[in-house]
Write an enzyme that holds these catalytic residues in place. Structure first.
Site, mmCIF file in Angstrom:
data_model
loop_
_atom_site.group_PDB
_atom_site.id
_atom_site.type_symbol
_atom_site.label_atom_id
_atom_site.label_comp_id
_atom_site.label_asym_id
_atom_site.label_seq_id
_atom_site.Cartn_x
_atom_site.Cartn_y
_atom_site.Cartn_z
ATOM 1 N N GLY A 120 -21.201 14.785 3.088
ATOM 2 C CA GLY A 120 -21.276 14.136 1.779
ATOM 3 C C GLY A 120 -19.964 14.128 1.017
ATOM 4 N N PRO A 178 -10.810 9.579 -0.976
ATOM 5 C CA PRO A 178 -10.284 8.306 -1.500
ATOM 6 C C PRO A 178 -9.593 7.519 -0.372
ATOM 7 C CG PRO A 178 -9.705 10.135 -2.944
ATOM 8 C CD PRO A 178 -10.277 10.744 -1.684
ATOM 9 N N ALA A 179 -9.971 6.256 -0.228
ATOM 10 C CA ALA A 179 -9.564 5.493 0.949
ATOM 11 C C ALA A 179 -8.077 5.156 0.970
ATOM 12 C CB ALA A 179 -10.387 4.209 1.025
ATOM 13 N N LEU A 180 -7.450 5.118 -0.183
ATOM 14 C CA LEU A 180 -6.019 4.841 -0.206
ATOM 15 C C LEU A 180 -5.305 6.068 -0.774
ATOM 16 C CD1 LEU A 180 -4.290 1.512 -1.045
ATOM 17 C CD2 LEU A 180 -3.364 3.633 -1.965
ATOM 18 N N GLY A 181 -4.391 6.610 0.018
ATOM 19 C CA GLY A 181 -3.659 7.803 -0.410
ATOM 20 C C GLY A 181 -2.165 7.541 -0.387
ATOM 21 N N LEU A 182 -1.425 8.520 -0.880
ATOM 22 C CA LEU A 182 0.032 8.404 -0.895
ATOM 23 C C LEU A 182 0.613 9.112 0.320
ATOM 24 C CD1 LEU A 182 2.629 7.586 -2.498
ATOM 25 C CD2 LEU A 182 2.603 9.942 -3.403
ATOM 26 N N GLY A 183 1.373 8.385 1.131
ATOM 27 C CA GLY A 183 2.099 9.000 2.239
ATOM 28 C C GLY A 183 3.373 9.654 1.717
ATOM 29 N N ASP A 227 -1.113 12.659 1.239
ATOM 30 C CA ASP A 227 -1.003 13.040 2.646
ATOM 31 C C ASP A 227 0.330 13.753 2.858
ATOM 32 O OD1 ASP A 227 -2.117 12.508 5.548
ATOM 33 O OD2 ASP A 227 0.054 12.202 5.599
ATOM 34 N N TYR A 235 7.541 17.244 7.099
ATOM 35 C CA TYR A 235 8.200 16.311 6.173
ATOM 36 C C TYR A 235 9.212 17.060 5.296
ATOM 37 C CZ TYR A 235 4.128 13.430 7.481
ATOM 38 O OH TYR A 235 3.147 12.749 8.172
#
Ligand code: A2P
Length: 317
Positions: free
Chosen positions: A9, A13-18, A43, A48
């Protein structure tokens, strides 16, 4: 914001920040700007080399009330030098300290490639560990233990072929819930998407804009560019949106999570707004025809005369 659900459940969020390629000097401001603009998914990865700066922005946004930790999705990854089971939790704890949080929403094995402890990027033979000597299934058990310890909510992998996912699913107690792979119109990954859908594994698309800011050493001389592809430009013109927005809306229309990287305030906002764009069947058909199985991030940087890894074995192709 569009979101996708896990079987327990929880929603992502479907759009994230790379944040790959976001330099330590720019990423803190970019994350702060993104959170203020409404991003709720970041993300990250220790390789990185900017998690402390991301963490500062996250802590500040939580401290000032811009966002509550419970409303923010934080993903990070296990680097190749920490696959040994006893190194997984310490690596995670370092990431948690750097990100200034006491849990991750999602923790991913970054590559099906292992290095010796302490090696940031393997070059010499002794710096690599073949997967036969350090099987993914052993690393995975330690990832599962991180869930049991309450340090991470969900676990998954990146850059896994269907064959490697199948093998892992057979051995796993907690099955992987995410596969993060390179995904864009030149590499549409249909077989991977089908397998993941059938097996309740969500897919995240990385390098959705073609990752044009990769280091030169990771680029081929004749590589195609996505942002000026004529079909992408036509779809953009038809909707009065930018090429980047077309690429992001396309990813979301295919039910994949997408993590565009930007450190530019205007482009950050533009990318987030792509979640509101709806492409039609004609657009989707035109973009479907662009597939050419082309990888911008092909894993060849893990191969060479001293490496036990080959591009063919990484992708099982
Ligand atoms: P910048 O960070 O200066 O905005 P990917 O997510 O595929 O790795 O691509 C990241 C690259 O795309 C970066 O060079 C980034 O530059 C650029 N980029 C991000 N958003 C956009 C956009 N909306 N339009 C054009 N380029 C973009």
């Amino acid at each position: 914001m569009l979101s996708f659900s896990f079987s327990n459940g929880d929603t992502l969020p479907a759009l994230g920040l790379g944040t790959w390629k976001s330099s330590p000097g720019t990423v803190q401001a970019a994350v702060a700007e993104a959170l203020a603009a409404g991003y709720r998914h970041i993300d990250c990865a220790p390789i990185y080399q900017n998690e402390p700066e991301v963490g500062r922005a996250v802590a500040e946004a939580i401290g000032t009330g811009t966002v509550a930790r419970g409303d923010l999705w934080l993903t990070s990854k296990l680097w190749n030098n920490a696959h040994a089971p006893e190194r997984v939790r310490p690596a995670l704890e370092q990431t948690l300290a750097d990100l200034r949080t006491d849990y991750l929403d999602l923790f991913l094995i970054h590559w099906p490639v292992a290095f010796a402890p302490g090696v940031l990027f393997a070059r010499k033979k002794e710096e690599f560990i073949p997967l036969a000597d350090l099987p993914i299934a052993e690393t995975w058990k330690a990832m599962e233990a991180c869930v049991a310890a309450g340090l991470v909510r969900h676990i998954g992998v990146c850059n896994f072929s269907v064959a490697k996912l199948e093998a892992l699913c057979r051995r796993a107690t907690i099955r992987p819930e995410m596969n993060q792979v390179e995904l864009h119109p030149y590499l549409q990954q249909r077989a991977t998407l089908d397998f993941c859908k059938q097996n309740n594994i969500l897919v995240t698309a990385f390098s959705p804009l073609g990752s044009g800011d990769r280091p030169a050493a990771m680029k081929k001389a004749d590589e195609p560019t996505l942002l000026d592809n004529p079909v992408i430009l036509q779809v953009a013109a038809r909707h009065g949106i930018t090429p980047a927005q077309v690429l992001l809306a396309w990813a979301l229309a295919r039910q994949t999570v997408v993590i565009p990287k930007s450190v530019n305030p205007e482009r950050l906002r533009q990318n987030l707004a792509a979640a509101e764009v709806r492409l039609d069947d004609r657009d989707m058909a035109a973009i479907a025809a662009l597939d050419r199985g082309y990888r911008f991030v092909d894993g060849s940087f893990f191969t060479g005369p001293q490496s036990p890894y080959t591009v063919a074995a990484i992708w099982d192709e």
